[in-house]
Design a protein around this motif. Structure first.
Motif, PDB file in Angstrom:
ATOM      1  N   ASN A 163      20.080  43.725  18.360  1.00  0.00           N
ATOM      2  CA  ASN A 163      19.763  44.920  19.143  1.00  0.00           C
ATOM      3  C   ASN A 163      18.543  45.653  18.608  1.00  0.00           C
ATOM      4  OD1 ASN A 163      21.978  44.419  20.812  1.00  0.00           O
ATOM      5  ND2 ASN A 163      23.359  45.670  19.559  1.00  0.00           N
ATOM      6  N   GLY A 164      17.528  44.869  18.235  1.00  0.00           N
ATOM      7  CA  GLY A 164      16.266  45.459  17.824  1.00  0.00           C
ATOM      8  C   GLY A 164      16.229  46.022  16.428  1.00  0.00           C
TER       9      GLY A 164
ATOM     10  N   LYS B  13      -2.791  45.397  29.188  1.00  0.00           N
ATOM     11  CA  LYS B  13      -2.263  46.620  28.579  1.00  0.00           C
ATOM     12  C   LYS B  13      -0.992  46.252  27.814  1.00  0.00           C
ATOM     13  CE  LYS B  13       0.192  48.224  32.767  1.00  0.00           C
ATOM     14  NZ  LYS B  13       0.319  49.349  33.736  1.00  0.00           N
ATOM     15  N   ILE B  14      -0.733  46.990  26.735  1.00  0.00           N
ATOM     16  CA  ILE B  14       0.325  46.600  25.792  1.00  0.00           C
ATOM     17  C   ILE B  14       1.235  47.788  25.504  1.00  0.00           C
ATOM     18  CG2 ILE B  14       0.800  45.701  23.492  1.00  0.00           C
ATOM     19  CD1 ILE B  14      -2.044  44.526  23.492  1.00  0.00           C
ATOM     20  N   LEU B  15       2.542  47.520  25.571  1.00  0.00           N
ATOM     21  CA  LEU B  15       3.551  48.481  25.126  1.00  0.00           C
ATOM     22  C   LEU B  15       4.450  47.761  24.140  1.00  0.00           C
ATOM     23  CD1 LEU B  15       5.052  51.209  25.271  1.00  0.00           C
ATOM     24  CD2 LEU B  15       6.344  50.288  27.225  1.00  0.00           C
ATOM     25  N   VAL B  16       4.502  48.245  22.905  1.00  0.00           N
ATOM     26  CA  VAL B  16       5.298  47.566  21.883  1.00  0.00           C
ATOM     27  C   VAL B  16       6.492  48.411  21.470  1.00  0.00           C
ATOM     28  CG1 VAL B  16       3.359  46.238  20.979  1.00  0.00           C
ATOM     29  CG2 VAL B  16       3.887  48.452  19.964  1.00  0.00           C
ATOM     30  N   LYS B  17       7.562  47.718  21.118  1.00  0.00           N
ATOM     31  CA  LYS B  17       8.747  48.331  20.545  1.00  0.00           C
ATOM     32  C   LYS B  17       9.021  47.604  19.233  1.00  0.00           C
ATOM     33  CE  LYS B  17      13.180  48.943  19.543  1.00  0.00           C
ATOM     34  NZ  LYS B  17      13.874  48.152  18.494  1.00  0.00           N
ATOM     35  N   PRO B  18       8.612  48.179  18.085  1.00  0.00           N
ATOM     36  CA  PRO B  18       8.789  47.468  16.816  1.00  0.00           C
ATOM     37  C   PRO B  18      10.255  47.274  16.456  1.00  0.00           C
ATOM     38  CG  PRO B  18       8.056  49.730  16.442  1.00  0.00           C
ATOM     39  CD  PRO B  18       7.971  49.489  17.914  1.00  0.00           C
TER      40      PRO B  18
ATOM     41  N   GLN C 167       6.092  45.282  11.504  1.00  0.00           N
ATOM     42  CA  GLN C 167       6.035  45.643  12.922  1.00  0.00           C
ATOM     43  C   GLN C 167       5.763  47.132  13.118  1.00  0.00           C
ATOM     44  OE1 GLN C 167       8.470  44.123  15.895  1.00  0.00           O
ATOM     45  NE2 GLN C 167       8.284  42.014  15.214  1.00  0.00           N
ATOM     46  N   THR C 168       6.358  47.964  12.296  1.00  0.00           N
ATOM     47  CA  THR C 168       6.090  49.398  12.392  1.00  0.00           C
ATOM     48  C   THR C 168       4.616  49.694  12.126  1.00  0.00           C
ATOM     49  OG1 THR C 168       8.351  49.824  11.602  1.00  0.00           O
ATOM     50  CG2 THR C 168       6.821  51.671  11.565  1.00  0.00           C
ATOM     51  N   SER C 169       4.045  48.993  11.154  1.00  0.00           N
ATOM     52  CA  SER C 169       2.627  49.165  10.837  1.00  0.00           C
ATOM     53  C   SER C 169       1.750  48.632  11.969  1.00  0.00           C
ATOM     54  CB  SER C 169       2.291  48.431   9.537  1.00  0.00           C
ATOM     55  OG  SER C 169       3.012  48.976   8.447  1.00  0.00           O
ATOM     56  N   ASN C 170       2.144  47.515  12.568  1.00  0.00           N
ATOM     57  CA  ASN C 170       1.379  46.981  13.696  1.00  0.00           C
ATOM     58  C   ASN C 170       1.337  47.970  14.858  1.00  0.00           C
ATOM     59  OD1 ASN C 170       0.991  44.626  12.276  1.00  0.00           O
ATOM     60  ND2 ASN C 170       2.510  43.444  13.412  1.00  0.00           N
ATOM     61  N   ALA C 171       2.492  48.566  15.156  1.00  0.00           N
ATOM     62  CA  ALA C 171       2.540  49.543  16.240  1.00  0.00           C
ATOM     63  C   ALA C 171       1.619  50.724  15.941  1.00  0.00           C
ATOM     64  CB  ALA C 171       3.981  50.019  16.442  1.00  0.00           C
ATOM     65  N   ALA C 172       1.647  51.189  14.695  1.00  0.00           N
ATOM     66  CA  ALA C 172       0.779  52.301  14.303  1.00  0.00           C
ATOM     67  C   ALA C 172      -0.691  51.922  14.441  1.00  0.00           C
ATOM     68  CB  ALA C 172       1.096  52.715  12.871  1.00  0.00           C
TER      69      ALA C 172
ATOM     70  N   GLY D 100      -3.131  50.073  22.429  1.00  0.00           N
ATOM     71  CA  GLY D 100      -1.835  49.966  23.064  1.00  0.00           C
ATOM     72  C   GLY D 100      -0.988  51.193  22.833  1.00  0.00           C
ATOM     73  N   GLN D 101       0.220  51.167  23.384  1.00  0.00           N
ATOM     74  CA  GLN D 101       1.175  52.252  23.206  1.00  0.00           C
ATOM     75  C   GLN D 101       2.452  51.707  22.590  1.00  0.00           C
ATOM     76  OE1 GLN D 101       1.726  55.078  26.353  1.00  0.00           O
ATOM     77  NE2 GLN D 101      -0.310  54.749  27.198  1.00  0.00           N
ATOM     78  N   MET D 102       3.310  52.605  22.100  1.00  0.00           N
ATOM     79  CA  MET D 102       4.535  52.177  21.446  1.00  0.00           C
ATOM     80  C   MET D 102       5.711  53.046  21.851  1.00  0.00           C
ATOM     81  SD  MET D 102       4.482  53.678  17.541  1.00  0.00           S
ATOM     82  CE  MET D 102       6.237  53.274  17.380  1.00  0.00           C
ATOM     83  N   MET D 103       6.921  52.516  21.664  1.00  0.00           N
ATOM     84  CA  MET D 103       8.158  53.274  21.806  1.00  0.00           C
ATOM     85  C   MET D 103       9.089  52.827  20.695  1.00  0.00           C
ATOM     86  SD  MET D 103       9.686  51.437  25.255  1.00  0.00           S
ATOM     87  CE  MET D 103       9.679  49.644  25.444  1.00  0.00           C
ATOM     88  N   ASN D 104       9.845  53.753  20.149  1.00  0.00           N
ATOM     89  CA  ASN D 104      10.742  53.429  19.044  1.00  0.00           C
ATOM     90  C   ASN D 104      12.058  52.835  19.519  1.00  0.00           C
ATOM     91  OD1 ASN D 104       9.106  54.275  16.804  1.00  0.00           O
ATOM     92  ND2 ASN D 104       9.488  56.396  17.414  1.00  0.00           N
ATOM     93  N   LYS D 105      12.370  53.033  20.790  1.00  0.00           N
ATOM     94  CA  LYS D 105      13.545  52.427  21.415  1.00  0.00           C
ATOM     95  C   LYS D 105      13.192  52.124  22.862  1.00  0.00           C
ATOM     96  CE  LYS D 105      15.544  56.885  22.736  1.00  0.00           C
ATOM     97  NZ  LYS D 105      16.746  57.760  22.672  1.00  0.00           N
TER      98      LYS D 105
END
Length: 348
Positions: free
Chosen positions: A65-66, A260-265, A272-277, A285-290
């Motif tokens: 579950n991520g 366009k990119i949306l990532v959820k680390p 992965q957290t560093s990649n999103a940052a 790109g953009q990110m979401m934590n969940k």
């Protein structure tokens, strides 16, 4: 020259990079034997280019579950088996050992005092690059998981460090994209919950790829597909955007193609957290934590992306190996980066 190449197989990014390197080695007439670890043998696919490759279990992280599950990670690890695999790997006949963050190969080479060259995104973390979610444990894992003599790191930007651009295929760019087509690759998430989160957005077509596609829910605009190299590449080529975990290779391909990119680390995974940052900091790109439908809705409305004309980094690396692997300095890295440009793309 005879080369042994160990590749981490937990995710598909390392394998994708390995396929591109294998093609360049073949073009240079260099003999290479490959080993893969990190997931069950029967879950690998489209491996023909690696010929009669070796496999052993190696090390991997248990994700559900991520989120990384520390208890299951320890439970599934077998130090006795790992030590046995390291000791049984005979590298005596090879002139060079290459490691794509694969621990059995790295530690076997160290024990046998074989020169080892590492190439992967993880080796970029020895330099000053964007970091998030870092702690002493994660830094120690990054440093000691697959140690090498020469570590060549890859990243989306050089950050004024001696690192190289991503190793990706460089296909022709689609002249027109399907502006409402979205590729989704979140294999570590709960697939049913993911489908439920995407269901309200009926103006878009979602192509969800996973190890175990959920084929029980029939929703007209959502297509659940098994992992397939050629099918995935076709959808990625035609789509306007991708929603994925914050691994390195897929985001690299998407940037090259102008998606366009949306990532959820993956939660508690420092890389992965560093990649999103880094994606957010660079404006790529953009990110979401969940899995957040509100963020997804906002992102779906974006009509612009960035395209980056990354070079054939694999070819540069194979030529570097043939030239005796001189020291990796800023001058050589700058040469590889010299033609790279980030260009705006209109998706509407």
């Amino acid at each position: 020259m005879k080369v042994f190449y160990g590749i981490q197989g937990t995710g598909n990014g390392h394998i994708t990079r390995g396929r591109i390197m294998a093609r360049e080695f073949r073009a240079a007439d260099i003999a290479v034997d490959y080993q893969f670890t990190g997931r069950p043998k029967d879950t690998f696919f489209d491996m023909e280019i690696f010929n009669d490759h070796l496999w052993c279990e190696g090390l991997t992280f248990s994700v559900k579950n991520g989120k990384i599950n520390p208890f299951m990670t320890v439970l599934k690890s077998s130090p006795v088996r790992l030590i046995r695999d390291i000791r049984q790997l005979d590298l005596s006949s090879y002139d060079l050992v290459i490691c794509d963050f694969e621990p059995v190969t790295a530690w076997a080479a160290r024990q046998q005092k074989k020169k080892t060259f590492g190439v992967s995104h993880q080796y970029a973390f020895q330099y000053k690059i964007p970091r998030a979610g870092s702690n002493p444990v994660s830094e120690a894992v990054m440093k000691h998981f697959a140690p090498v003599d020469i570590g060549v790191g890859l990243h989306w930007h050089h950050f004024d460090q001696p690192i190289l651009p991503p190793i990706i295929d460089t296909p022709d760019i689609a002249k027109r994209v399907q502006k409402n087509r979205i590729v989704v690759y979140l294999p570590f998430e709960n697939q049913q919950k993911l489908i439920q989160s995407l269901a309200p957005f009926k103006d878009f077509e979602f192509n969800i790829y996973s190890f175990t596609p959920d084929l029980t829910q029939r929703i007209e605009h959502i297509h659940c597909k098994p992992l397939s190299l050629h099918g995935f590449q076709k959808d990625l080529h035609d789509c306007a955007g991708i929603i994925c975990n914050a691994g390195f290779e897929l985001a690299s391909e998407s940037l090259y193609l102008g998606k366009k990119i949306l990532v959820k680390p993956v939660h508690a995974q420092m890389e992965q957290t560093s990649n999103a940052a880094a994606l957010v900091e660079l404006g790529y790109g953009q990110m979401m934590n969940k899995i957040d439908p509100k963020i997804i809705e906002q992102w779906l409305g974006i009509t612009k992306a960035v395209r980056i004309n990354y070079p054939n980094t694999a070819k540069y690396l194979v030529e570097w190996i043939k030239n005796g692997m001189p020291p990796v300095d800023q001058g050589w890295c700058n040469q590889v980066w010299s033609s790279v440009r980030a260009m705006p793309v209109e998706l509407s």
